[in-house]
Design a protein around this motif. Structure first.
Motif, PDB file in Angstrom:
ATOM      1  N   ARG A   1       0.832  -1.207   0.000  1.00 23.09           N
ATOM      2  CA  ARG A   1       0.000   0.000   0.000  1.00 23.09           C
ATOM      3  C   ARG A   1       0.861   1.250   0.000  1.00 23.09           C
TER       4      ARG A   1
ATOM      5  N   GLY B   1      -2.519  11.595   5.372  1.00 22.57           N
ATOM      6  CA  GLY B   1      -3.084  11.164   6.655  1.00 22.57           C
ATOM      7  C   GLY B   1      -2.074  10.270   7.347  1.00 22.57           C
ATOM      8  N   GLU B   2      -0.995  10.883   7.823  1.00 24.33           N
ATOM      9  CA  GLU B   2       0.094  10.090   8.405  1.00 24.33           C
ATOM     10  C   GLU B   2       0.139  10.251   9.915  1.00 24.33           C
ATOM     11  N   HIS B   3       0.292   9.113  10.579  1.00 22.35           N
ATOM     12  CA  HIS B   3       0.302   9.053  12.041  1.00 22.35           C
ATOM     13  C   HIS B   3      -1.021   9.530  12.636  1.00 22.35           C
TER      14      HIS B   3
ATOM     15  N   ASP C   1      -3.729   7.195  12.184  1.00 23.12           N
ATOM     16  CA  ASP C   1      -4.569   5.980  12.357  1.00 23.12           C
ATOM     17  C   ASP C   1      -4.690   5.559  13.824  1.00 23.12           C
TER      18      ASP C   1
ATOM     19  N   CYS D   1       1.567  -1.053  15.635  1.00 16.61           N
ATOM     20  CA  CYS D   1       1.053  -0.222  14.539  1.00 16.61           C
ATOM     21  C   CYS D   1      -0.458  -0.017  14.652  1.00 16.61           C
ATOM     22  N   GLY D   2      -0.963   0.910  13.850  1.00 19.77           N
ATOM     23  CA  GLY D   2      -2.409   1.137  13.747  1.00 19.77           C
ATOM     24  C   GLY D   2      -3.017   0.181  12.724  1.00 19.77           C
TER      25      GLY D   2
ATOM     26  N   MET E   1      -4.182   1.078   9.541  1.00 19.15           N
ATOM     27  CA  MET E   1      -4.179   1.525   8.140  1.00 19.15           C
ATOM     28  C   MET E   1      -3.646   0.486   7.151  1.00 19.15           C
ATOM     29  N   ASP E   2      -2.475  -0.078   7.438  1.00 15.32           N
ATOM     30  CA  ASP E   2      -1.816  -0.931   6.443  1.00 15.32           C
ATOM     31  C   ASP E   2      -2.633  -2.192   6.169  1.00 15.32           C
TER      32      ASP E   2
ATOM     33  N   TYR F   1       8.498   5.407  16.861  1.00 13.52           N
ATOM     34  CA  TYR F   1       7.059   5.215  16.607  1.00 13.52           C
ATOM     35  C   TYR F   1       6.332   5.097  17.939  1.00 13.52           C
TER      36      TYR F   1
ATOM     37  N   GLY G   1       4.057   6.588   5.013  1.00 19.70           N
ATOM     38  CA  GLY G   1       4.340   5.513   5.973  1.00 19.70           C
ATOM     39  C   GLY G   1       4.823   6.075   7.300  1.00 19.70           C
ATOM     40  N   ALA G   2       5.560   5.261   8.027  1.00 19.36           N
ATOM     41  CA  ALA G   2       5.953   5.646   9.385  1.00 19.36           C
ATOM     42  C   ALA G   2       7.007   6.758   9.421  1.00 19.36           C
TER      43      ALA G   2
HETATM   44  C1  GLA Z   1       3.102   2.647   9.807  1.00 18.73           C
HETATM   45  C2  GLA Z   1       2.059   1.930  10.645  1.00 18.73           C
HETATM   46  C3  GLA Z   1       0.656   2.481  10.347  1.00 18.73           C
HETATM   47  C4  GLA Z   1       0.635   4.011  10.467  1.00 18.73           C
HETATM   48  C5  GLA Z   1       1.804   4.638   9.691  1.00 18.73           C
HETATM   49  C6  GLA Z   1       1.917   6.116   9.921  1.00 18.73           C
HETATM   50  O1  GLA Z   1       2.894   2.364   8.453  1.00 18.73           O
HETATM   51  O2  GLA Z   1       2.071   0.548  10.378  1.00 18.73           O
HETATM   52  O3  GLA Z   1      -0.280   1.895  11.205  1.00 18.73           O
HETATM   53  O4  GLA Z   1       0.659   4.410  11.791  1.00 18.73           O
HETATM   54  O5  GLA Z   1       3.043   4.036  10.032  1.00 18.73           O
HETATM   55  O6  GLA Z   1       0.845   6.798   9.366  1.00 18.73           O
END
Ligand code: GLA
Length: 393
Positions: free
Chosen positions: A30, A35-37, A39, A171-172, A174-175, A225, A340-341
């Motif tokens: 993906r 919309g970063e950080h 989720d 992680c959140g 999103m991915d 993170y 991404g992160a």
């Molecule tokens: C990584 C995490 C996601 C999200 C992004 C930042 O990809 O796996 O859950 O937090 O960083 O947006």
């Protein structure tokens, strides 16, 4: 999937037998457009699935041994279906193992299988190679066991649980959500707090999404993170003086935040929170811009996102900043940002179709001259989420 036939041949070379009982599944990588950080703060994200990802070939065995192999890594392993514990030396195999364990915890039972993966996502580039292998494993296992109508949102949540609890990455959603739920030519507007989502047609007539891999190894990403997550939680605690019911930063709008930001005594924590609130707003604005075919505005929001990630959230690095700077210097570029992160990994840029070749050459040369690293570029098409693919496709 023109290489399916080749992969089937490789599978047979590895495990013997014939093609008849082999099933083939694919989950994409993906890219997050904006919309970063947000989720894990219960906010909005706007990612899209790619056309490349992880392919899984699987065939049932009549014993209880699960045989893992990959075309990407020499490491192979035979593990008993009920002996899937985390082991550092098992490296990439921990990802599919995690799925066995976490699906098992939900009552699914599995036997033995011959499994071979083929990954097309560069590892550690921030394009979700791990979510991709987790989701394809879960989907492939459930389908092989005859589960009808696999709930892909649930599968995404289980994959996130695998990351959080088995792999140990906090992680959140999103991915995993994108990899499971992606749709060709659409980005996903996802509200991470409620998992309400909408597939938004990504119409960028005359423009291309270009991913630039800095090839900078993402060193600090795990510890930093988690530090960012902790700072966001701290901000919520501080803001509860004004909003006692507040759970996640994503629940606040810009005005509410402006009125209460002074309740956060620590300047760094305040900056982090400001990023989240404003980035959240930018996602909604971007979707509106896209719907109104205003790509110029979309691009400006991407640039603002990068600046905020650099100055307020502080998750960029020299390599990401240089690549974005060079991108924005190139003709025909509407926007560019890290995706991404952070702390390495990739940038995403919106580039005029006719300028893509020039972009790759110019940004590539300037980036290499300034950082000493050789970058890689991928012109991204938006693909589907996890699916079964049939032979010869
Ligand atoms: C990584 C995490 C996601 C999200 C992004 C930042 O990809 O796996 O859950 O937090 O960083 O947006």
């Amino acid at each position: 999937m023109s290489n399916t036939n080749r992969l089937l041949d490789q599978f047979i070379e590895l495990y013997g037998g014939d093609r008849a009982a082999i099933r083939v599944f694919h989950a994409p990588g993906r890219v997050n457009l904006i919309g970063e950080h947000t989720d894990y703060n219960g906010g909005y994200v706007f990612p899209a699935a790619l056309t490349f990802g992880t392919t899984m070939l699987i065939r049932k065995r009549d014993d209880r041994t699960v045989r893992f192999a990959s075309t990407n890594f020499p490491l192979r392993k035979d593990i008993a279906a009920d002996g899937m514990a985390y082991a550092k030396e098992d490296d990439w195999i921990n990802y599919p193992k995690a799925m066995f364990v976490h699906l098992g915890q939900r009552g699914y039972t599995f036997g033995g299988y011959d499994i071979m993966f083929h990954g097309e996502i560069p590892n550690g580039a921030g394009l979700s190679s791990s979510a991709s292998i987790e989701v394809v494993t879960g989907y492939g296992l459930l389908a092989t066991e005859g589960v009808a109508d696999i709930d892909k949102v649930q599968l995404a949540l289980i994959a996130q649980e695998c990351e959080n609890k088995f792999i140990g990455v906090n992680c959140g959603i999103m991915d995993q959500f994108t990899v499971a739920m992606g749709r060709k030519d659409h980005a996903i507007l996802l509200m991470c707090g409620t998992l309400a989502y909408e597939h938004v047609p990504f119409q960028a007539q005359g423009y291309k999404i270009v991913i630039g891999n800095t090839n900078k190894k993402r060193g600090l990403v795990d510890s930093e993170y988690n530090a960012r997550r902790a700072q966001c939680e701290q901000a919520v605690q501080d803001l509860r003086a004004a909003y006692p019911q507040l759970n996640l930063l994503g629940e606040l709008n810009k005005t509410q935040f402006a009125e209460s930001a002074a309740l956060i005594p620590d300047e760094t924590v305040r900056k982090r929170a400001r990023h989240v609130i404003e980035e959240n707003d930018r996602v909604l604005e971007s979707v509106e811009a896209l719907r109104g075919n205003d790509l110029v505005r979309f691009g400006k929001l991407m640039i603002a996102s990068h600046e905020s990630l650099r100055d307020l959230y502080e998750v960029t690095c020299k390599e990401l900043d240089v690549m974005v700077e060079e991108a924005l210097r190139t003709e025909g570029v509407l926007g560019s940002r890290m995706t991404g992160a952070g702390f390495g990994g990739c940038t995403v840029s919106l580039v005029e179709e006719d300028q893509v070749e020039t972009f790759i050459r110019q940004v590539g040369e300037a980036y290499e001259a300034r950082t000493g690293l050789k970058p890689a570029f991928y012109v991204a098409d938006i693909g589907d989420g996890v699916t079964e693919i049939s032979e010869g496709e």
